[in-house]
Enzyme design. Sequence first.
Site, PDB file in Angstrom:
ATOM      1  N   HIS A 157       9.722 -36.217 -18.969  1.00 55.30           N
ATOM      2  CA  HIS A 157       8.883 -37.145 -19.697  1.00 55.30           C
ATOM      3  C   HIS A 157       8.310 -36.417 -20.889  1.00 55.30           C
ATOM      4  CE1 HIS A 157       7.993 -39.758 -15.907  1.00 55.30           C
ATOM      5  NE2 HIS A 157       9.223 -39.872 -16.335  1.00 55.30           N
ATOM      6  N   THR A 158       7.942 -37.170 -21.900  1.00 51.59           N
ATOM      7  CA  THR A 158       7.294 -36.538 -23.034  1.00 51.59           C
ATOM      8  C   THR A 158       5.937 -36.037 -22.602  1.00 51.59           C
ATOM      9  OG1 THR A 158       8.366 -38.123 -24.469  1.00 51.59           O
ATOM     10  CG2 THR A 158       6.576 -36.863 -25.414  1.00 51.59           C
TER      11      THR A 158
END
Lengths: 262, 265, 265
Positions: free
Chosen positions: A32-33
């Site tokens: 995930h960012t």
Amino acid sequence: MNHLPQAWGRPRDDVYGPYDASYLQSGHPQTHTKSPIVTGTSVLAVKFQDGVVIAADNLASYGSLARFTDVKRLRPFNSKCIVGFGGDVSDMQYLDRLLNSLDVVENYSSEGHSLNAKNLHTYLSKVMYKRRSEINPLWNQMLVAGLDGDDKPFLSSIDLLGTTFSSPTLATGFGAHLAQPLLRKVADDESKVAGVTKERAIEAVKECMKVLFYRDARSLDRYSIAIITKEGGVELKEDEQLEGQSWAFAETIRGYGRTQEV
Amino acid sequence: MFRNNYDNDSVTFSPQGRIFQVEYASEAVKQGSVVVGIASKTHTVLVALKRNAEELSSYQKKVIGIDEHFGIALAGLASDARVLSNFMKQQALASKMTYGRPIPLERIVAQIGDRAQTSTQVYGKRPYGVGLLIAGVDETGPHLFEFQPSGMTQEMIACAIGARSQMARTYLERHLDEFADASRDELIKHGLLALKESLSQDKELTVDNASVGVTGLAQDGKRKIESFKLYDGGEVAPLLEAALESAEPASGDTTVEGESMEVDT
Amino acid sequence: MDSLLGSNPTLASNPAYSFSKAPYNSAADNKEHAFYPYTDNGGSTLGITGEDFCIIAGDTRSTSGYSINTRYSPKVFRIGGDDETGEGAHIILSVVGFAADGTALKERLNAIVKMYKYQHGKKISVKACAQRLATILYGKRFFPYYVTAILGGLDEDGKGALYSYDPVGSYEREQCRAAGAAASLIMPFLDNQVNYKNQYLPGTGEGHDLEPRQALPLPRHDVEQLVRDAFTSATERHIEVGDGLQMLVMTKNGIEELYHPLKRD
């Protein structure tokens, strides 16, 4: 929301204490960012009597490196609205693709219906809120500018947490600190918007872009500006140059690199 | 006895190119009591004849409000209509939630059309046994749509489906030119009179058996649309009165006698 | 930057993050996630009931840190209204805390109240709606809606009803409640002025023999004045409160909206 996209979406250190960054090493299979990489800085916008002006510079920074100097951060949607993006550039590009495909679907599925800026803002806020709820945020703050269902000027903000708010003048990132106070002099209340001319709004936005270029280290003197009105539709200029800069004030700066008089 | 070999499922064509299950489903619509819909430039009305299955039972719901801006009237299997109306309600709410706008009617009609079509092409499924009239207002103005179990949908100026609906259609065709510029009251009147045409001779419209649903563009400017309003029971009385009064002088039409009114199942 | 990213060299330096340079914390068994999905948007809300009315109010400022996002972002909403204007609503809800969760919660409750009306053909009671709101909040017990909600309306007897919640769904019916950033400033004021806490009848005795002043439901005019006083005072002392005061007043005649400017500093 402050001017550091890296700090967005994190507990504030001054409130919650220093942040434990050890998580960053774990090789989770799902990525995930967790922080923005290539970032865009402020977006500014002002409502005026029959439309909205919105502007953002053309820079995408890689940390403190001015990495890409020709990035368009104002994205038109169905030739009626503009979305101005601050924060992560790859997430911006993802959202732009998402909006394009939405536009295609909308155009194919029926005649006479088109999403206005208000509809677009609602949609984007749901996308952002859904992603934050999955703890997989899109690291942006956006301004949506256009006209609402009654063809009245519409301007509203969405961020990576899904927080939304609307105001006669808005600015993201550094602009929220530097430009917003200046812009509020133009229209500090919804009732004042009717008295703001297009020229006044453009002038105020350009002035703020200049102030931001003076003071924001991650900014550029080439910028995009768009004017959205009912009559003129979207007028988007993507390669403008800041005019009338004066660096005379720099002489008066003390501290930083100029502690010693030459 | 002749047995049709091509009507056991809805995925097999007959040699004549017909799908019997779909045609049978259309028969279910014709068994349902009549519903009428009309659209003007500013309003849409749905008018329905409700039947009670037996003296002891209540009257069937024939007109259902789905969202603020539209409603449906049904002829045929009420339970199938309920499934479709629940689906439409969900879709309408979803549109409000994700875009903050009332769902375009054309879009919601296409969605139920696609749903109905699926059940004519997938083995083991049964076509919906109900016909619908979908009436309401969206950004592009008032609309009336017809929906059939085959998945067929089309936009109409005026429409009637259900038992003996031919008589109502004849009325509608005769007054077609008056609808576009009709006022709200006139449109309701036309709806009720068309419905009246379809009644068998021993029946008449009463507050018990008539329902009216109206949507339109708002007159007062503060809001854009007039919310879907369902008139049922006592509320229908003034509408009926106004309609029947105006019809008194021209009662030259003779209704065809014959089959008794059918009952929704 | 230091205060925000503080002693964290990884984040403070730049996004060109290198795994090998990351500080290694062997003591940390539990790994904390980088992204914090909540924020506090400040502001305060307040609800007071009377004999036949219910008032819920909130300031209209939205903040993040020391910045003002906007001076007009309502925190009090109509629930169960016909359309986006909220006309026809019979319940009021205020949410304060994390605004995105507040909006999501409001929209969810609104959809549920609408579905209730569609399915049951009647409006939900405030009591039932209050219970439902508690289950919604509790349903997200392990990823809560970070909001303090206050729900109001009129109960089955037409009396003002007010329910207050914590973020995970504990709730109770009360006469008055303040929530949000300035709750600790407003609530004691309310205890004293609405429930007459620490007020005794003069001359009724000494010490513990003093008779407390009996609390009675206040008239609407007095309550509105109390609300305005509470918010002007909170605005003076709390930086996250100000800009405007939005008040929804629910009576048997429906919901009235009032707005008063507050200091914008």
